[in-house]
Design a protein around this motif. Sequence first.
Motif, short mmCIF file in Angstrom:
data_model
loop_
_atom_site.label_atom_id
_atom_site.label_comp_id
_atom_site.label_asym_id
_atom_site.label_seq_id
_atom_site.Cartn_x
_atom_site.Cartn_y
_atom_site.Cartn_z
N HIS A 84 0.84 -1.21 0.00
CA HIS A 84 0.00 0.00 0.00
C HIS A 84 0.87 1.25 0.00
CE1 HIS A 84 -3.70 -2.21 0.65
NE2 HIS A 84 -3.11 -2.90 1.60
N TYR A 85 0.23 2.36 -0.30
CA TYR A 85 0.89 3.66 -0.24
C TYR A 85 0.30 4.42 0.95
CZ TYR A 85 2.40 2.52 -4.95
OH TYR A 85 2.96 1.90 -6.03
N TYR A 86 1.18 4.93 1.82
CA TYR A 86 0.74 5.67 3.00
C TYR A 86 1.25 7.10 2.91
CZ TYR A 86 -0.31 1.10 4.97
OH TYR A 86 -0.83 -0.15 5.19
N ALA A 87 0.38 8.04 3.23
CA ALA A 87 0.74 9.46 3.20
C ALA A 87 0.30 10.12 4.50
CB ALA A 87 0.08 10.15 2.00
N THR A 88 1.16 10.99 5.01
CA THR A 88 0.82 11.77 6.21
C THR A 88 0.40 13.15 5.76
OG1 THR A 88 2.39 10.51 7.54
CG2 THR A 88 1.65 12.62 8.42
N LEU A 89 -0.83 13.52 6.09
CA LEU A 89 -1.36 14.84 5.76
C LEU A 89 -1.68 15.57 7.05
CD1 LEU A 89 -2.17 12.89 3.27
CD2 LEU A 89 -3.70 14.73 2.68
N SER A 90 -1.67 16.88 6.97
CA SER A 90 -2.11 17.70 8.09
C SER A 90 -3.59 18.00 7.87
CB SER A 90 -1.31 19.00 8.16
OG SER A 90 -1.83 19.83 9.15
N VAL A 91 -4.43 17.54 8.79
CA VAL A 91 -5.88 17.76 8.69
C VAL A 91 -6.29 18.66 9.84
CG1 VAL A 91 -8.15 16.67 8.69
CG2 VAL A 91 -6.22 15.51 7.63
N ASN A 92 -6.69 19.88 9.50
CA ASN A 92 -7.04 20.88 10.51
C ASN A 92 -5.92 21.04 11.53
OD1 ASN A 92 -9.47 21.09 9.17
ND2 ASN A 92 -10.62 19.90 10.65
N GLY A 93 -4.68 20.94 11.08
CA GLY A 93 -3.53 21.13 11.95
C GLY A 93 -3.00 19.88 12.62
N ALA A 94 -3.68 18.75 12.49
CA ALA A 94 -3.23 17.50 13.12
C ALA A 94 -2.68 16.56 12.05
CB ALA A 94 -4.38 16.83 13.85
N ASP A 95 -1.54 15.93 12.32
CA ASP A 95 -0.97 14.96 11.38
C ASP A 95 -1.77 13.66 11.42
OD1 ASP A 95 1.00 16.67 10.54
OD2 ASP A 95 2.55 15.82 11.82
N VAL A 96 -2.20 13.22 10.24
CA VAL A 96 -2.99 12.00 10.12
C VAL A 96 -2.35 11.13 9.05
CG1 VAL A 96 -5.25 11.03 9.50
CG2 VAL A 96 -5.13 13.17 10.79
N LEU A 97 -2.13 9.86 9.39
CA LEU A 97 -1.58 8.90 8.43
C LEU A 97 -2.72 8.23 7.68
CD1 LEU A 97 0.93 7.40 7.32
CD2 LEU A 97 0.54 5.69 9.11
N PHE A 98 -2.70 8.34 6.35
CA PHE A 98 -3.74 7.77 5.49
C PHE A 98 -3.16 6.65 4.65
CE2 PHE A 98 -5.31 12.08 6.11
CZ PHE A 98 -6.69 11.92 6.20
#
Length: 193
Positions: A84-98
């Motif tokens: 799989h491909y995993y990306a860390t995004l900032s969502v409303n200022g919080a880091d979330v691993l997708f």
Amino acid sequence: MEQISFGNLAYLLLLLVMVLIWTIGSGRINLGQTLRYGAIWALIFLGAIAVVGMWEDIRSTVKPTQVVLADEGRIEIPRSNDGHYYATLSVNGADVLFVVDTGATDVVLSQADASRAGLDPDNLPYFGRAMTANGEVRIAPVRLKEVALGGYVDRNVRASVNEGEMSQSLLGMSYLQLFDQITIAGSKLILTR
């Protein structure tokens, strides 16, 4: 189990020291060999401490992370060992691993990630339905104020919060379609704007 008092502990340590002195003195243990084994165990212990202290550096070397090439307008996400491909995004200022999921229509947040992003999963209206590999689940449609990946910041991104248990949030097409091109080359997923 009883608490061990200081007196009991001192007695046990004194007894251990006496047994060691008697064993070494009686010639049962070779002092040179004992010191050599002690040095080996000390090095093993120090090596373990060094590995624990440098774990983040080791992990980032062994498991590559996403790379933002802002001057070229692209983001490279390496394929994980599980495929799989995993990306860390900032969502409303919080880091979330997708996990990147081109088969998902929306960005789907787990309840834990929704909470970290400032949403209240307990008070969301779960009136939507979604079909997954595990059957139908209830979802709550939401709008994310800000989603950032690398230098790209998008506002008012459509998403859903899953009412059921999810081990990982999904990065679906409602976000991925904001990029001009999605390419898989070798072992990398490349997002280009």
